[in-house]
Enzyme design. Sequence first.
Site, PDB file in Angstrom:
ATOM      1  N   GLY A  87      28.638 -45.622  18.808  1.00 44.36           N
ATOM      2  CA  GLY A  87      28.814 -45.028  20.144  1.00 44.36           C
ATOM      3  C   GLY A  87      28.043 -45.703  21.262  1.00 44.36           C
ATOM      4  O   GLY A  87      28.018 -46.921  21.383  1.00 44.36           O
ATOM      5  N   ASP A 133      14.673 -42.306  11.330  1.00 45.52           N
ATOM      6  CA  ASP A 133      15.132 -40.942  11.600  1.00 45.52           C
ATOM      7  C   ASP A 133      14.181 -40.357  12.636  1.00 45.52           C
ATOM      8  O   ASP A 133      13.009 -40.100  12.336  1.00 45.52           O
ATOM      9  CB  ASP A 133      15.119 -40.113  10.301  1.00 45.52           C
ATOM     10  CG  ASP A 133      15.734 -38.738  10.509  1.00 45.52           C
ATOM     11  OD1 ASP A 133      15.663 -38.215  11.641  1.00 45.52           O
ATOM     12  OD2 ASP A 133      16.266 -38.187   9.541  1.00 45.52           O
ATOM     13  N   TYR A 193      23.899 -26.700  21.166  1.00 52.65           N
ATOM     14  CA  TYR A 193      24.066 -28.089  21.638  1.00 52.65           C
ATOM     15  C   TYR A 193      23.787 -28.160  23.144  1.00 52.65           C
ATOM     16  O   TYR A 193      22.974 -28.959  23.611  1.00 52.65           O
ATOM     17  CB  TYR A 193      25.461 -28.622  21.317  1.00 52.65           C
ATOM     18  CG  TYR A 193      25.664 -30.011  21.891  1.00 52.65           C
ATOM     19  CD1 TYR A 193      24.959 -31.090  21.368  1.00 52.65           C
ATOM     20  CD2 TYR A 193      26.501 -30.231  22.980  1.00 52.65           C
ATOM     21  CE1 TYR A 193      25.090 -32.365  21.915  1.00 52.65           C
ATOM     22  CE2 TYR A 193      26.647 -31.502  23.523  1.00 52.65           C
ATOM     23  CZ  TYR A 193      25.939 -32.558  22.987  1.00 52.65           C
ATOM     24  OH  TYR A 193      26.058 -33.815  23.530  1.00 52.65           O
ATOM     25  N   THR A 240      33.687 -41.400  21.004  1.00 48.28           N
ATOM     26  CA  THR A 240      32.804 -42.150  20.091  1.00 48.28           C
ATOM     27  C   THR A 240      32.924 -41.455  18.731  1.00 48.28           C
ATOM     28  O   THR A 240      33.910 -40.769  18.471  1.00 48.28           O
ATOM     29  CB  THR A 240      31.345 -42.065  20.589  1.00 48.28           C
ATOM     30  OG1 THR A 240      30.985 -40.666  20.614  1.00 48.28           O
ATOM     31  CG2 THR A 240      31.149 -42.658  21.967  1.00 48.28           C
TER      32      THR A 240
HETATM   33  P1  NDP Z   1      27.736 -41.072  18.087  1.00 47.33           P
HETATM   34  O1  NDP Z   1      27.899 -40.031  17.042  1.00 47.33           O
HETATM   35  O2  NDP Z   1      28.725 -42.192  18.132  1.00 47.33           O
HETATM   36  O3  NDP Z   1      26.269 -41.706  18.002  1.00 47.33           O
HETATM   37  C1  NDP Z   1      25.155 -40.901  17.754  1.00 47.33           C
HETATM   38  C2  NDP Z   1      24.000 -41.779  17.338  1.00 47.33           C
HETATM   39  O4  NDP Z   1      22.862 -40.938  17.084  1.00 47.33           O
HETATM   40  C3  NDP Z   1      24.280 -42.555  16.054  1.00 47.33           C
HETATM   41  O5  NDP Z   1      23.861 -43.888  16.228  1.00 47.33           O
HETATM   42  C4  NDP Z   1      23.415 -41.858  15.019  1.00 47.33           C
HETATM   43  O6  NDP Z   1      22.932 -42.818  14.095  1.00 47.33           O
HETATM   44  C5  NDP Z   1      22.246 -41.361  15.892  1.00 47.33           C
HETATM   45  N1  NDP Z   1      21.511 -40.286  15.236  1.00 47.33           N
HETATM   46  C6  NDP Z   1      21.930 -39.029  14.928  1.00 47.33           C
HETATM   47  N2  NDP Z   1      20.945 -38.350  14.312  1.00 47.33           N
HETATM   48  C7  NDP Z   1      19.886 -39.199  14.210  1.00 47.33           C
HETATM   49  C8  NDP Z   1      18.582 -39.087  13.679  1.00 47.33           C
HETATM   50  N3  NDP Z   1      18.148 -37.960  13.081  1.00 47.33           N
HETATM   51  N4  NDP Z   1      17.741 -40.143  13.755  1.00 47.33           N
HETATM   52  C9  NDP Z   1      18.156 -41.289  14.341  1.00 47.33           C
HETATM   53  N5  NDP Z   1      19.383 -41.463  14.872  1.00 47.33           N
HETATM   54  C10 NDP Z   1      20.231 -40.426  14.804  1.00 47.33           C
HETATM   55  O7  NDP Z   1      27.709 -40.288  19.469  1.00 47.33           O
HETATM   56  P2  NDP Z   1      27.558 -40.778  20.991  1.00 47.33           P
HETATM   57  O8  NDP Z   1      27.287 -42.218  21.073  1.00 47.33           O
HETATM   58  O9  NDP Z   1      28.692 -40.218  21.719  1.00 47.33           O
HETATM   59  O10 NDP Z   1      26.280 -39.935  21.411  1.00 47.33           O
HETATM   60  C11 NDP Z   1      25.079 -40.501  21.901  1.00 47.33           C
HETATM   61  C12 NDP Z   1      24.356 -39.444  22.704  1.00 47.33           C
HETATM   62  O11 NDP Z   1      25.134 -39.077  23.827  1.00 47.33           O
HETATM   63  C13 NDP Z   1      24.068 -38.139  21.968  1.00 47.33           C
HETATM   64  O12 NDP Z   1      22.797 -37.692  22.340  1.00 47.33           O
HETATM   65  C14 NDP Z   1      25.151 -37.197  22.458  1.00 47.33           C
HETATM   66  O13 NDP Z   1      24.756 -35.858  22.384  1.00 47.33           O
HETATM   67  C15 NDP Z   1      25.268 -37.666  23.903  1.00 47.33           C
HETATM   68  N6  NDP Z   1      26.520 -37.355  24.572  1.00 47.33           N
HETATM   69  C16 NDP Z   1      27.740 -37.685  24.018  1.00 47.33           C
HETATM   70  C17 NDP Z   1      28.896 -37.382  24.692  1.00 47.33           C
HETATM   71  C18 NDP Z   1      30.248 -37.679  24.116  1.00 47.33           C
HETATM   72  O14 NDP Z   1      31.222 -37.055  24.563  1.00 47.33           O
HETATM   73  N7  NDP Z   1      30.377 -38.586  23.192  1.00 47.33           N
HETATM   74  C19 NDP Z   1      28.866 -36.769  26.010  1.00 47.33           C
HETATM   75  C20 NDP Z   1      27.540 -36.447  26.484  1.00 47.33           C
HETATM   76  C21 NDP Z   1      26.433 -36.761  25.800  1.00 47.33           C
HETATM   77  P3  NDP Z   1      22.758 -42.589  12.521  1.00 47.33           P
HETATM   78  O15 NDP Z   1      23.798 -41.613  12.099  1.00 47.33           O
HETATM   79  O16 NDP Z   1      22.929 -43.962  11.958  1.00 47.33           O
HETATM   80  O17 NDP Z   1      21.358 -42.103  12.396  1.00 47.33           O
HETATM   81  C1  8X3 Z   2      29.340 -33.898  24.877  1.00 51.70           C
HETATM   82  C2  8X3 Z   2      30.204 -33.559  26.048  1.00 51.70           C
HETATM   83  O1  8X3 Z   2      31.989 -32.018  26.944  1.00 51.70           O
HETATM   84  O2  8X3 Z   2      32.091 -32.628  24.578  1.00 51.70           O
HETATM   85  O3  8X3 Z   2      28.022 -33.836  25.247  1.00 51.70           O
HETATM   86  O4  8X3 Z   2      30.351 -31.107  25.335  1.00 51.70           O
HETATM   87  S1  8X3 Z   2      31.190 -32.262  25.713  1.00 51.70           S
END
Ligand code: NDP
Ligand code: 8X3
Length: 248
Positions: A11, A54, A147, A182
């Site tokens: 992502g 982690d 969340y 993502t």
């Molecule tokens: P993804 O699921 O594609 O990526 C999430 C990342 O977080 C992965 O690389 C995962 O790596 C890592 N992760 C999760 N848990 C842990 C942990 N315990 N320790 C270390 N790494 C961790 O999601 P996005 O790229 O979309 O999300 C990135 C951020 O953006 C998040 O905080 C999400 O809440 C936020 N966000 C996302 C939105 C969306 O619509 N996609 C909108 C708004 C905000 P691994 O599993 O390898 O540890």
């Molecule tokens: C993720 C955005 O709109 O899916 O943070 O909650 S939404």
Amino acid sequence: MIIFITGATSGFGFAMATRFLNHGHQVIATGRRGENLAELKIKFPKNLHTIKLDIRNREEVKKTIAHLPEDFKKIDVLINNAGLALGINAAQKASLDDWEVMVDTNINGILNCTHYILPGMVERNFGHIVNLGSIAGEFPYPGGNVYGATKAFAHQFTLNLKADLLGTKVRVTSIEPGMCQTEFSEVRFRGDKEKADSVYKGMTALTADDIAETIDWVISRPAHININVISLMPTQQAFGAFTTSRNN
Ligand code: NDP
Ligand code: 8X3
């Protein structure tokens, strides 16, 4: 610059790592999936340090920061990106375990990384912390219970850091996206790809590259400018009206 990214295995984090490395920055890419980090390392053998981490584990974070290679020690930018949503049940039906994982990752993870990286930035009087909030931290929706609350934390923690950092040259920003395609929804729906894909069906969601580009812009502003908050969403997403429960 030296840029420390949490959640660089997919992502936003992966897109940022790729973009910043292509732009000649040094990147510390972290996440739990070592195989994804290894892939990144093959693509970018230089300027990249990968660490299986982690962020929920305070001791692991502490050791990671303490044992960074000499040429990666002076972190200029921390991007607290790693995070997740688990489930979309109403609070009364939600899993307490899921709630705990979200709090541990989205709140304690940010705290752990910030705690061990921020003092060095203040000492060097240079740095930038970017936290990943969400529109879910500002606008409630059914099933967003914990969340959304963790993302409201990210927003307010960012602003409170700004208050504490006045008088230093350390900057802080909260990035608050809406729907972005993502692995986010696949994680939320525990690998149910069909359900995850249906979230984005018939509309153009934001992309991970859109977020990487936005953060690139934020961290490359002149030193006298602090971008406090950026809220962005797809043109095809908007807020809902208030709803009412009526008798009969
Ligand atoms: P993804 O699921 O594609 O990526 C999430 C990342 O977080 C992965 O690389 C995962 O790596 C890592 N992760 C999760 N848990 C842990 C942990 N315990 N320790 C270390 N790494 C961790 O999601 P996005 O790229 O979309 O999300 C990135 C951020 O953006 C998040 O905080 C999400 O809440 C936020 N966000 C996302 C939105 C969306 O619509 N996609 C909108 C708004 C905000 P691994 O599993 O390898 O540890
Ligand atoms: C993720 C955005 O709109 O899916 O943070 O909650 S939404």
